[in-house]
Design a protein around this motif. Structure first.
Motif, PDB file in Angstrom:
ATOM      1  N   VAL A 287      85.962  31.154  -5.004  1.00 22.99           N
ATOM      2  CA  VAL A 287      85.723  32.598  -5.020  1.00 22.99           C
ATOM      3  C   VAL A 287      85.751  33.031  -6.480  1.00 22.99           C
ATOM      4  O   VAL A 287      86.789  33.410  -7.022  1.00 22.99           O
ATOM      5  CB  VAL A 287      86.776  33.350  -4.186  1.00 22.99           C
ATOM      6  CG1 VAL A 287      86.466  34.850  -4.168  1.00 22.99           C
ATOM      7  CG2 VAL A 287      86.835  32.809  -2.768  1.00 22.99           C
ATOM      8  N   ARG A 294      83.619  37.377  -2.607  1.00 19.03           N
ATOM      9  CA  ARG A 294      84.773  37.520  -1.718  1.00 19.03           C
ATOM     10  C   ARG A 294      84.996  36.235  -0.956  1.00 19.03           C
ATOM     11  O   ARG A 294      84.089  35.410  -0.813  1.00 19.03           O
ATOM     12  CB  ARG A 294      84.534  38.648  -0.705  1.00 19.03           C
ATOM     13  CG  ARG A 294      84.211  39.994  -1.275  1.00 19.03           C
ATOM     14  CD  ARG A 294      83.799  40.968  -0.177  1.00 19.03           C
ATOM     15  NE  ARG A 294      84.879  41.194   0.802  1.00 19.03           N
ATOM     16  CZ  ARG A 294      84.684  41.811   1.966  1.00 19.03           C
ATOM     17  NH1 ARG A 294      83.471  42.217   2.325  1.00 19.03           N
ATOM     18  NH2 ARG A 294      85.712  42.002   2.786  1.00 19.03           N
ATOM     19  N   HIS A 295      86.211  36.082  -0.450  1.00 15.51           N
ATOM     20  CA  HIS A 295      86.466  34.945   0.433  1.00 15.51           C
ATOM     21  C   HIS A 295      85.518  35.045   1.617  1.00 15.51           C
ATOM     22  O   HIS A 295      85.339  36.125   2.204  1.00 15.51           O
ATOM     23  CB  HIS A 295      87.911  34.958   0.924  1.00 15.51           C
ATOM     24  CG  HIS A 295      88.311  33.691   1.623  1.00 15.51           C
ATOM     25  ND1 HIS A 295      87.904  33.398   2.909  1.00 15.51           N
ATOM     26  CD2 HIS A 295      89.064  32.630   1.213  1.00 15.51           C
ATOM     27  CE1 HIS A 295      88.389  32.223   3.264  1.00 15.51           C
ATOM     28  NE2 HIS A 295      89.091  31.735   2.250  1.00 15.51           N
TER      29      HIS A 295
END
Length: 496
Positions: A287, A294-295
């Motif tokens: 990330v 974003r994750h």
């Protein structure tokens, strides 16, 4: 369809038994020289007609560890034009659905040229099949201090996006429909697909996804990515910068990456790698904040892939691969079972649930099931749950063949489902993993599920929801079950 014009020039393939294949077709420039450890550059055009009758070069990579090498036929083909792909299509095809396959191999091994991935059976059944190479190891996953705020991270993922763009722009010439693309992968390939769901640059490049034995639980934070880069650079004997690592001798870099990865798997260091020590993938998506903002699980839950239909699942006994191959499954005793389960966060009452539901199982068998669920099964469920929250539709499966006595003790271990999905079970190189007498019925039923999903967007049972947890159990037939092994699934609530 002997010759096709694509980005870069004309390629000439080979047709056999009604299936045309075009192998080793470049989708990006060679990742060397000025392109070394940089985002993929456009294809270098060629003059005349390019022969596409043989697989192209593979990316730089090391060898599988000794215990796994006999089970996975690795392909090594020298050459610079390693960012290439392969296409299988029915002769005379038009507007057919497309399957794009991203291979596994822990982000350090594998290629699109492995014989288990031969796409002939998909083409036979009306699907244009594409398999790809992408950069591995530090070339594919390196994240350094200087990469923050740039687009230099996650180059392996960027290669996959470049391949999908090539498919979008060229697949119609092979009889495929660019609006009906399913991207699929297993293990690291499935982790890649799960990440592509959240990648802004991949948006709109595929309508469906299949993730086999891999989800988003193995994504690295930026902090861990930097730790990996510093540790690898120290081992390589250079500064922890992209420029210094890229300037290292390529053979030395590949060998060092192989040893670095294997050591992290054999002796993980919790003090150095934290949670990564249990997941033992030092090279994986990061990330970084730019390429992957974003994750993936957060992005999917937020609707990033809400318009993508997903087929996901895992094999019933994934972790038997990692205990049977090194010959340790029968050496595990009760104390090691208890300690091992606790190391994965399973409380004592959770382990008792496994004992109760598997009467007569050895400590090694029980530990294999615990690890299978923690590493593969439950993360797939978490992705399905996130996709539902994000407005998407998901279909879940569990692959549950062969039985251990049929394939040297492996059972339905990690990677066993691949030749059944591709209908390549007759390939002799696969016998060490799937056994000498693989079931034709299992191959027929599993391959049919994949073809149906790619073609119709529906594998043949109801979608997965948190309320029903409907799952297709794949054996000689497809059995539809709501919340299979629900007691064991529930013990991981709040833990994975």
């Amino acid at each position: 369809m002997a010759e096709v014009r694509v980005t870069g020039g004309v390629v000439r393939g080979v047709t056999e038994d009604g299936v045309a294949r075009f192998l080793g077709v470049p989708y990006a420039a060679p990742p060397f020289g000025a392109n070394r450890m940089r985002p993929p550059a456009p294809v270098v055009p060629w003059s005349g007609t390019r022969d596409a009758s043989a697989y192209g070069p593979t990316v730089p990579k090391g060898d599988y560890p000794d215990q796994y090498a006999p089970l996975f036929a690795e392909v090594v083909i020298p050459g610079d034009e390693c960012l290439n792909l392969n296409v299988w299509t029915p002769e005379g095809a038009a507007s057919l659905p497309v399957l794009v396959w991203i291979h596994g191999g822990a982000f350090v091994n594998g290629s699109g040229s492995v014989s288990a991935y031969d796409g002939s059976a998909f083409a036979r059944d009306g699907v244009v099949c594409v398999t790809i190479n992408y950069r591995l190891g530090p070339d594919g996953s390196l994240f350094t201090e200087g990469d923050q705020g740039t687009d230099n991270a996650n180059l392996g993922l960027q290669d996959q996006v470049a391949a999908l763009r090539w498919v979008r722009d060229n697949i119609a010439a092979f009889g495929g429909d660019p609006s009906r693309v399913t991207v699929a992968g297993e293990s690291a390939g499935a982790m890649s697909v799960s990440t592509l769901l959240a990648l802004p640059s991949a948006d709109g490049l595929f309508a469906q996804a299949i993730t086999q034995s891999g989800a988003t639980a193995h994504t690295l934070t930026a902090e861990i990515g930097l730790t990996v880069a510093r540790s690898f650079a120290e081992r390589l004997g250079v500064d922890a910068t992209r420029e210094a690592i890229a300037a290292a001798d390529l053979d030395l870099l590949v060998k060092t990456a192989e040893e670095f990865h294997n050591d992290a798997q054999a002796v993980p260091d919790p003090e150095k790698y934290g949670a990564l020590a249990a997941r033992v993938l030092v090279f994986a998506p990061v990330v970084d904040g730019v390429v992957l903002p974003r994750h993936p699980l957060d992005a999917v839950a937020g609707g990033a892939s809400g318009n993508v239909r997903i087929l996901l699942g895992s094999n019933r006994q994934e972790a038997r691969l990692f205990l049977v191959a090194p010959g340790v499954i029968d050496l595990i005793d009760e104390a090691e079972l208890t300690a091992g389960s606790a190391a994965y966060g399973l409380p004592p009452d959770g382990l008792e649930t496994y004992r109760r539901n598997h009467p007569g199982a050895s400590p090694g068998d029980l530990l294999a099931q615990v690890v299978s669920d923690w590493y593969f099964g439950v993360p797939a469920i978490r992705l399905a749950e996130a996709h539902e929250r994000g407005g998407g539709r998901t279909w879940a499966y569990v692959f549950d063949r062969p039985r251990p006595e049929e394939n040297h003790g492996f059972g339905s271990a990690h990677a066993v489902e691949i030749p059944y999905a591709f209908d390549t079970i007759d390939d002799p190189s696969i016998a060490p993993l799937i056994g000498p007498n693989p079931s034709r019925a299992v191959a027929d039923s599993t391959h049919a599920v994949w073809v149906r999903f790619v073609t119709d967007g529906d594998p043949g049972w109801a979608p997965y929801t948190a309320a029903t947890r409907t799952t297709g159990v794949l054996t000689e037939t497809v059995t539809v079950v709501d919340d299979p092994r629900g007691e064991e699934r529930a013990v991981w609530d709040g833990l994975v």
